[in-house]
Design an enzyme around this catalytic site. Structure first.
Site, mmCIF file in Angstrom:
data_model
loop_
_atom_site.group_PDB
_atom_site.id
_atom_site.type_symbol
_atom_site.label_atom_id
_atom_site.label_comp_id
_atom_site.label_asym_id
_atom_site.label_seq_id
_atom_site.Cartn_x
_atom_site.Cartn_y
_atom_site.Cartn_z
ATOM 1 N N HIS A 203 38.024 35.719 40.599
ATOM 2 C CA HIS A 203 38.534 36.796 39.915
ATOM 3 C C HIS A 203 37.956 36.843 38.704
ATOM 4 C CE1 HIS A 203 41.671 39.494 37.828
ATOM 5 N NE2 HIS A 203 41.909 39.708 39.028
ATOM 6 N N ASP B 69 45.243 38.717 46.557
ATOM 7 C CA ASP B 69 45.236 39.087 47.926
ATOM 8 C C ASP B 69 45.099 38.096 48.978
ATOM 9 O OD1 ASP B 69 42.768 41.517 46.252
ATOM 10 O OD2 ASP B 69 44.847 41.793 47.367
HETATM 11 C C1 SDX Z 1 41.530 42.211 42.976
HETATM 12 O O1 SDX Z 1 40.050 42.935 38.164
HETATM 13 C C2 SDX Z 1 41.315 42.794 38.643
HETATM 14 O O2 SDX Z 1 42.197 42.718 37.959
HETATM 15 C C3 SDX Z 1 41.404 42.989 40.254
HETATM 16 C C4 SDX Z 1 42.602 42.616 40.848
HETATM 17 C C5 SDX Z 1 43.932 43.586 40.248
HETATM 18 O O3 SDX Z 1 45.029 43.233 40.405
HETATM 19 O O4 SDX Z 1 43.409 44.828 40.030
HETATM 20 O O5 SDX Z 1 43.076 41.217 40.396
HETATM 21 C C6 SDX Z 1 42.802 42.820 42.131
HETATM 22 O O6 SDX Z 1 40.785 42.936 43.110
HETATM 23 C C7 SDX Z 1 41.313 40.730 43.249
HETATM 24 C C8 SDX Z 1 40.080 40.217 43.765
HETATM 25 C C9 SDX Z 1 39.914 40.585 45.436
HETATM 26 N N1 SDX Z 1 38.594 40.590 45.448
HETATM 27 C C10 SDX Z 1 38.499 39.468 46.618
HETATM 28 O O7 SDX Z 1 39.012 38.534 46.928
HETATM 29 C C11 SDX Z 1 36.711 39.279 46.981
HETATM 30 C C12 SDX Z 1 36.293 37.764 47.084
HETATM 31 N N2 SDX Z 1 35.984 37.652 45.471
HETATM 32 C C13 SDX Z 1 34.720 37.945 44.669
HETATM 33 O O8 SDX Z 1 33.967 39.004 45.531
HETATM 34 C C14 SDX Z 1 34.422 37.881 43.356
HETATM 35 O O9 SDX Z 1 35.082 36.668 43.155
HETATM 36 C C15 SDX Z 1 35.226 39.202 42.542
HETATM 37 C C16 SDX Z 1 34.707 40.290 42.864
HETATM 38 C C17 SDX Z 1 36.839 38.918 42.548
HETATM 39 C C18 SDX Z 1 34.848 38.492 41.070
HETATM 40 O O10 SDX Z 1 33.562 38.662 40.880
HETATM 41 P P1 SDX Z 1 32.684 38.438 39.458
HETATM 42 O O11 SDX Z 1 33.731 38.195 38.602
HETATM 43 O O12 SDX Z 1 31.815 39.551 39.307
HETATM 44 O O13 SDX Z 1 32.118 37.032 39.767
HETATM 45 P P2 SDX Z 1 30.821 36.878 40.560
HETATM 46 O O14 SDX Z 1 30.968 38.007 41.630
HETATM 47 O O15 SDX Z 1 29.788 36.926 39.597
HETATM 48 O O16 SDX Z 1 30.960 35.460 41.253
HETATM 49 C C19 SDX Z 1 30.477 34.284 40.100
HETATM 50 C C20 SDX Z 1 30.027 33.392 41.136
HETATM 51 C C21 SDX Z 1 28.829 33.814 41.992
HETATM 52 O O17 SDX Z 1 28.199 32.501 42.350
HETATM 53 P P3 SDX Z 1 26.508 32.294 41.462
HETATM 54 O O18 SDX Z 1 25.794 33.648 41.688
HETATM 55 O O19 SDX Z 1 26.958 31.900 39.983
HETATM 56 O O20 SDX Z 1 26.086 31.175 42.245
HETATM 57 O O21 SDX Z 1 31.237 32.889 42.094
HETATM 58 C C22 SDX Z 1 30.520 33.244 43.404
HETATM 59 C C23 SDX Z 1 29.521 34.215 43.254
HETATM 60 O O22 SDX Z 1 28.628 34.365 44.243
HETATM 61 N N3 SDX Z 1 31.684 33.665 44.126
HETATM 62 C C24 SDX Z 1 32.318 33.250 45.292
HETATM 63 C C25 SDX Z 1 33.310 34.124 45.458
HETATM 64 N N4 SDX Z 1 33.729 34.885 44.431
HETATM 65 C C26 SDX Z 1 32.668 34.499 43.543
HETATM 66 N N5 SDX Z 1 31.581 32.671 46.147
HETATM 67 C C27 SDX Z 1 32.221 32.585 47.383
HETATM 68 N N6 SDX Z 1 33.573 33.259 47.756
HETATM 69 C C28 SDX Z 1 34.012 33.854 46.681
HETATM 70 N N7 SDX Z 1 35.263 34.607 47.079
#
Ligand code: SDX
Length: 429
Positions: free
Chosen positions: A307, A364
């Site tokens: 998140h 989610d």
């Molecule tokens: C919602 O913003 C809100 O409030 C949203 C929400 C709402 O109520 O409106 O809470 C609802 O959208 C919840 C999120 C649902 N999405 C998912 O579950 C999809 C999976 N999660 C991600 O794609 C990610 O965690 C996000 C999109 C939620 C957050 O992305 P960020 O903050 O841009 O973080 P990032 O993508 O830069 O990740 C940081 C690191 C990265 O690794 P490095 O490049 O540092 O090595 O964490 C890794 C990412 O690759 N990472 C994951 C991961 N989520 C982040 N690796 C594996 N699986 C994951 N799910």
């Protein structure tokens, strides 16, 4: 607050005011940065940038806190009705008995969808995704109610538009579900409560009486409350920026629905169940899937994990995970994907990759298990998220309009070709 931030650029020092919120959050107000220094800031994904001040929702990502207008989400989810929470988000205070009764009456009054709109459904492909239908149909409301075009119209007009949206979205959602099945649509039954009416429109049939199960109604009420707002998330920011051009509220909400559909945002709840089922069908080798999620060369992500704000736990995920056990037990359902979800959470939370990146289950991760238990099909999961988030989106739009915020128009740093002269095609190599 007399505190200032000082920035030194090209040997000159500038001061910018510090803004502090009621919960102690601080920001550097850089509204005059470009005018004073010629510089702008750069912040991909707005990870460090506040777009506005707001009194609607407070999140503390480190402490896992979520308040709607100061009320803890845990108390609202346990004790309030969804329309009470919608009223709170829209008006800033919980309604008294008379205000709630009036609000519920206004919503009931507008629950029917114009008969002409039902013909739209006949032209969608039978496998049309309900989020695509919902975004289009909500935007179409602006053609049926042209007086809603000007967001600065009378308060009465704006209020009626708000009632129409909250009242008609569940009806639209249920029609798109029935359309998908080729079943006859159910009209709203205004003797039922808001959540019960939706369940009745989804699962009732004109050929028989349908009793809404109170366990299902209570579970759905709680899920809608947990999704009702989440400050400046991707879809709420979309609603605000579209609304900032003074586009009408229906079109602003339609844009929010489109943003929510993305698998990184609200679309994740559908992705989670499809992921859990794929893991189950693949023999439930959880370590393999966790390693795939960690592998930079593998596009697979652990949907429902991570998140932008919550870096310890998502309070909503905790509430939903507990509700999963309660509801499945009450309904006598044993869903194998719940066990897979719990084991996946356990493995991930012990793994350095997830610990270092502070990745925890988000809203989610478990919600789809409850939707599934109450009979909502997977492709409707994000529609359920939209139904819950609707009052939050409207409250954010209303606050932006009432505060007369300027049109949203971010700047950029240009990195393309510098000036060059046109070459006629005959002279090009
Ligand atoms: C919602 O913003 C809100 O409030 C949203 C929400 C709402 O109520 O409106 O809470 C609802 O959208 C919840 C999120 C649902 N999405 C998912 O579950 C999809 C999976 N999660 C991600 O794609 C990610 O965690 C996000 C999109 C939620 C957050 O992305 P960020 O903050 O841009 O973080 P990032 O993508 O830069 O990740 C940081 C690191 C990265 O690794 P490095 O490049 O540092 O090595 O964490 C890794 C990412 O690759 N990472 C994951 C991961 N989520 C982040 N690796 C594996 N699986 C994951 N799910």
């Amino acid at each position: 607050m007399s505190e200032k931030a000082t920035i030194t650029l090209d040997g000159q020092t500038y001061e910018f005011p510090i803004v502090e919120g009621t919960e102690g959050e601080k920001a550097i107000d850089i509204s005059s940065l470009r005018a004073e220094t010629g510089y702008i800031t750069l912040d991909f994904g707005y990870k460090n940038t506040g777009a506005t001040t707001s009194s609607i929702t407070f999140l503390d990502g480190e402490a896992g806190i979520l308040h709607y207008r100061g009320y803890p989400i845990e108390q609202l989810a346990e004790q309030a009705s969804f329309l009470e929470v919608a009223y709170l988000l829209l008006n800033g205070e919980l309604p008294n008995a008379k205000q709630l009764q009036e609000f519920e009456g206004n919503i009931r009054y507008h629950s029917l969808v114009h008969e002409d709109m039902k013909r739209f459904f006949e032209f969608y492909p039978s496998n049309a995704h309900p989020m695509g239908i919902l975004a289009a149909m909500v935007n179409s409301f602006s053609t049926f109610y042209p007086k809603s075009q000007d967001p600065n119209r009378s308060i009465k007009d704006v209020e009626r538009t708000i009632f129409r949206l909250i009242a008609k979205m569940p009806t639209l959602a249920a029609i798109s579900y029935k359309n998908n099945l080729g079943h006859p649509y159910m009209y709203p039954n205004n003797r039922l409560g808001y959540v019960e009416n939706f369940i009745h429109m989804m699962f009732g049939l004109p050929t028989e009486d349908y009793e809404v199960d109170p366990v299902v109604a209570d579970a759905l009420n709680k899920l809608l409350i947990l999704h009702a707002d989440h400050e400046q998330n991707c879809s709420a920011s979309t609603v605000r920026i579209v609304g900032s051009s003074q586009a009408n509220l229906y079109s602003s909400i339609s844009a929010g629905i489109a943003a929510l559909w993305g698998p990184l945002h609200g679309g994740a709840n559908q992705e989670v169940i499809e992921m859990l089922e794929a893991i189950r069908n693949d023999g439930s080798d959880l370590e393999k899937w966790v390693n795939k999620a960690k592998d930079k060369n593998d596009p697979f992500r652990l949907f429902g994990f991570g998140h932008r704000v919550y870096k310890n736990f998502d309070p909503r995920a905790r509430i939903i995970k507990k509700s999963c056990d309660d509801i499945l037990k009450k309904m006598g359902i044993n869903d194998p994907v719940l066990d897979i979800a719990k084991q996946l959470e356990e493995i991930a939370l012990r793994d350095d990759y997830f610990i270092e990146r502070k990745l925890y289950p988000n809203v989610d991760f478990y919600s789809g298990i409850i939707y599934r238990a109450i009979g909502i099909p997977t492709r409707m999961f994000t529609v359920m998220f939209a139904l819950g988030r609707l009052p939050g989106w409207i409250a954010q739009w209303k606050e932006m309009v009432e505060n007369k915020e300027p049109i949203g128009r971010p700047r950029q740093i240009y990195t393309g070709a510098t000036k060059r002269d046109y070459v006629p095609v005959k002279d090009r190599k």
